[in-house]
Write an enzyme that holds these catalytic residues in place. Sequence first.
Site, PDB file in Angstrom:
ATOM      1  N   HIS A  95       4.634   4.516  -1.576  1.00  0.00           N
ATOM      2  CA  HIS A  95       2.842   4.828  -1.722  1.00  0.00           C
ATOM      3  C   HIS A  95       1.966   6.101  -1.593  1.00  0.00           C
ATOM      4  O   HIS A  95       2.670   7.058  -1.183  1.00  0.00           O
ATOM      5  CB  HIS A  95       2.360   3.879  -1.217  1.00  0.00           C
ATOM      6  CG  HIS A  95       2.378   4.211   0.568  1.00  0.00           C
ATOM      7  ND1 HIS A  95       3.077   3.924   0.982  1.00  0.00           N
ATOM      8  CD2 HIS A  95       2.017   5.448   1.117  1.00  0.00           C
ATOM      9  CE1 HIS A  95       3.874   4.165   2.190  1.00  0.00           C
ATOM     10  NE2 HIS A  95       2.636   4.893   2.620  1.00  0.00           N
TER      11      HIS A  95
ATOM     12  N   HIS B 121       0.808  -1.928   0.683  1.00  0.00           N
ATOM     13  CA  HIS B 121      -0.172  -0.729  -0.053  1.00  0.00           C
ATOM     14  C   HIS B 121       0.766   0.515  -1.688  1.00  0.00           C
ATOM     15  O   HIS B 121       1.632   0.375  -0.842  1.00  0.00           O
ATOM     16  CB  HIS B 121      -0.725   0.196   0.713  1.00  0.00           C
ATOM     17  CG  HIS B 121      -0.285   0.805   1.703  1.00  0.00           C
ATOM     18  ND1 HIS B 121       0.456   0.760   2.413  1.00  0.00           N
ATOM     19  CD2 HIS B 121       0.110   2.207   1.941  1.00  0.00           C
ATOM     20  CE1 HIS B 121       1.329   1.572   3.148  1.00  0.00           C
ATOM     21  NE2 HIS B 121       0.456   2.549   3.193  1.00  0.00           N
TER      22      HIS B 121
ATOM     23  N   HIS C 140      -0.633  11.770   2.564  1.00  0.00           N
ATOM     24  CA  HIS C 140       1.247  11.861   2.258  1.00  0.00           C
ATOM     25  C   HIS C 140       1.326  11.691   1.080  1.00  0.00           C
ATOM     26  O   HIS C 140       0.745  10.632   0.763  1.00  0.00           O
ATOM     27  CB  HIS C 140       2.241  11.634   3.792  1.00  0.00           C
ATOM     28  CG  HIS C 140       1.676  10.087   3.466  1.00  0.00           C
ATOM     29  ND1 HIS C 140       0.328   9.464   4.566  1.00  0.00           N
ATOM     30  CD2 HIS C 140       2.102   8.897   3.340  1.00  0.00           C
ATOM     31  CE1 HIS C 140       0.521   8.194   4.495  1.00  0.00           C
ATOM     32  NE2 HIS C 140       1.508   7.787   3.367  1.00  0.00           N
TER      33      HIS C 140
ATOM     34  N   HIS D  62       3.242   1.975  12.273  1.00  0.00           N
ATOM     35  CA  HIS D  62       2.009   2.273  12.501  1.00  0.00           C
ATOM     36  C   HIS D  62       0.893   0.548  12.804  1.00  0.00           C
ATOM     37  O   HIS D  62       2.262  -0.877  11.879  1.00  0.00           O
ATOM     38  CB  HIS D  62       2.064   2.246  11.086  1.00  0.00           C
ATOM     39  CG  HIS D  62       2.486   3.552  10.512  1.00  0.00           C
ATOM     40  ND1 HIS D  62       1.327   4.711  11.405  1.00  0.00           N
ATOM     41  CD2 HIS D  62       2.771   4.031   8.785  1.00  0.00           C
ATOM     42  CE1 HIS D  62       2.180   5.464  10.454  1.00  0.00           C
ATOM     43  NE2 HIS D  62       2.795   5.348   9.389  1.00  0.00           N
TER      44      HIS D  62
ATOM     45  N   TYR E 106       6.534  10.850  10.361  1.00  0.00           N
ATOM     46  CA  TYR E 106       5.791  11.594   8.725  1.00  0.00           C
ATOM     47  C   TYR E 106       5.979  12.765   9.439  1.00  0.00           C
ATOM     48  O   TYR E 106       6.172  13.564  10.050  1.00  0.00           O
ATOM     49  CB  TYR E 106       4.091  11.828   9.608  1.00  0.00           C
ATOM     50  CG  TYR E 106       3.280  10.463   8.940  1.00  0.00           C
ATOM     51  CD1 TYR E 106       2.452  10.247   9.809  1.00  0.00           C
ATOM     52  CD2 TYR E 106       3.306   9.919   8.013  1.00  0.00           C
ATOM     53  CE1 TYR E 106       1.120   9.457   9.625  1.00  0.00           C
ATOM     54  CE2 TYR E 106       2.310   8.557   7.473  1.00  0.00           C
ATOM     55  CZ  TYR E 106       1.043   8.671   8.016  1.00  0.00           C
ATOM     56  OH  TYR E 106       0.267   7.380   8.185  1.00  0.00           O
TER      57      TYR E 106
ATOM     58  N   GLU F  46       6.818  11.347   3.985  1.00  0.00           N
ATOM     59  CA  GLU F  46       6.470   9.559   5.225  1.00  0.00           C
ATOM     60  C   GLU F  46       7.940   9.249   4.642  1.00  0.00           C
ATOM     61  O   GLU F  46       7.942   9.333   2.768  1.00  0.00           O
ATOM     62  CB  GLU F  46       5.696   9.178   5.148  1.00  0.00           C
ATOM     63  CG  GLU F  46       5.766   7.834   6.007  1.00  0.00           C
ATOM     64  CD  GLU F  46       4.388   6.757   6.024  1.00  0.00           C
ATOM     65  OE1 GLU F  46       4.090   6.390   5.170  1.00  0.00           O
ATOM     66  OE2 GLU F  46       4.387   6.026   7.093  1.00  0.00           O
TER      67      GLU F  46
HETATM   68  O1  LIG Z   1      -3.204   4.308  10.808  1.00  0.00           O
HETATM   69  C1  LIG Z   1      -2.626   4.384   9.997  1.00  0.00           C
HETATM   70  C2  LIG Z   1      -1.832   4.258   9.263  1.00  0.00           C
HETATM   71  C3  LIG Z   1      -1.014   4.499   7.989  1.00  0.00           C
HETATM   72  C4  LIG Z   1      -0.376   4.299   7.745  1.00  0.00           C
HETATM   73  C5  LIG Z   1       0.904   4.590   7.022  1.00  0.00           C
HETATM   74  O2  LIG Z   1       1.270   5.736   6.218  1.00  0.00           O
HETATM   75  C6  LIG Z   1       1.485   3.319   5.753  1.00  0.00           C
HETATM   76  O3  LIG Z   1       1.894   2.376   6.446  1.00  0.00           O
HETATM   77  O4  LIG Z   1       2.601   3.882   5.414  1.00  0.00           O
HETATM   78 FE   LIG Z   2       2.304   5.637   4.860  1.00  0.00          FE
END
Ligand SMILES: O=C/C=C/C=C(\O)C(=O)O
Ligand SMILES: [Fe+2]
Length: 311
Positions: free
Chosen positions: A154, A201, A216, A248, A257, A267
């Site tokens: 993503h 996502h 990212h 997260h 990250y 990421e």
């Molecule tokens: O609170 C921030 C969450 C970021 C989430 C991501 O970058 C992810 O789930 O890939």
């Molecule tokens: Fe992410």
Amino acid sequence: MAMTGVLRPGHVQIRVLDLDEGVRHYRDVMGMEETGRDEQGRVYLKCWDEIDHASVVLRQADRAGLDFIGFKVLNVKTLNQLEADLKEYGVKTERIPAREMLETGERVRFVVASGHTIELYAEKAPHGNGCGGVNPTPWSPQSERGIAPRRLDHALLYGPNIEEVRKLFVDVLGFTLVEHILTPDGKANQVIFLSCSIKSHDIAFGEFPEPGKLHHCSFLMDSWDHVLRAGDIMSMHKVPVDIGPTRHGVTRGCTIYAFDPSGNRFETFKEDRTPYPDHAPLTWTFDGLVGEGGLDYVQRKLHETFLTVVS
Ligand SMILES: O=C/C=C/C=C(\O)C(=O)O
Ligand SMILES: [Fe+2]
């Protein structure tokens, strides 16, 4: 797959300040396979378990960032239908000729209200994943080179007007809002997580004053263990780490990250949700981002860089 036939994020074109450094990072540290170079000097790479020719295209430029992200759609009929739907919605689209990108058919390109360039395409030649198509092996030797993510997973993009972007992705492209983080006053969205699959996502957008920014690009790892091993490899190559290893709270994803040599954040991400389109979206309050571990579940702290550092 979204009801409209959008399958997944299929390619990103990333701007790097030094092509050789960029290739060393994505090929030798990430362990992606270089599958081609074109006459514009762009370098094409793929993750080991992707079938199509390339998912990351590197272009040398004087500023880092993302040129565009392309979503693969089911077939040409779907591509044509989605272009018509976009036009009817009032979006200006343009067709990029077939083979402008190696092994890739025509792309329908448009710019969304956050300033990001999005593409849809139906054709990209297969390269294979080294497992074979008949009596396949469960993994291939390429899956042991470097960090070796399974696939491009993503991207999180930062720019203004993300509410307009949400409406376009949901109402026209058939994405689902899976999770969202509210602004401090609770009256709008700070970050939206949109899916065209049953992943947490496929693309996310964060409200940000400057248009067209990359937060990212994310690459899928198989397990917490693989994320931690990715961290070891980042350290061996002195890759600057930004946040993690941690989980997260938002999306539950296990994560690190870090930054490529041009300062583009990437990421390494282990998915941990399977939201279906009929599930109600999960809501995070802005102070939940910190206090409830939305960003960093383990340390329950806000890392300023998450809100401020983009390329
Ligand atoms: O609170 C921030 C969450 C970021 C989430 C991501 O970058 C992810 O789930 O890939
Ligand atoms: Fe992410």
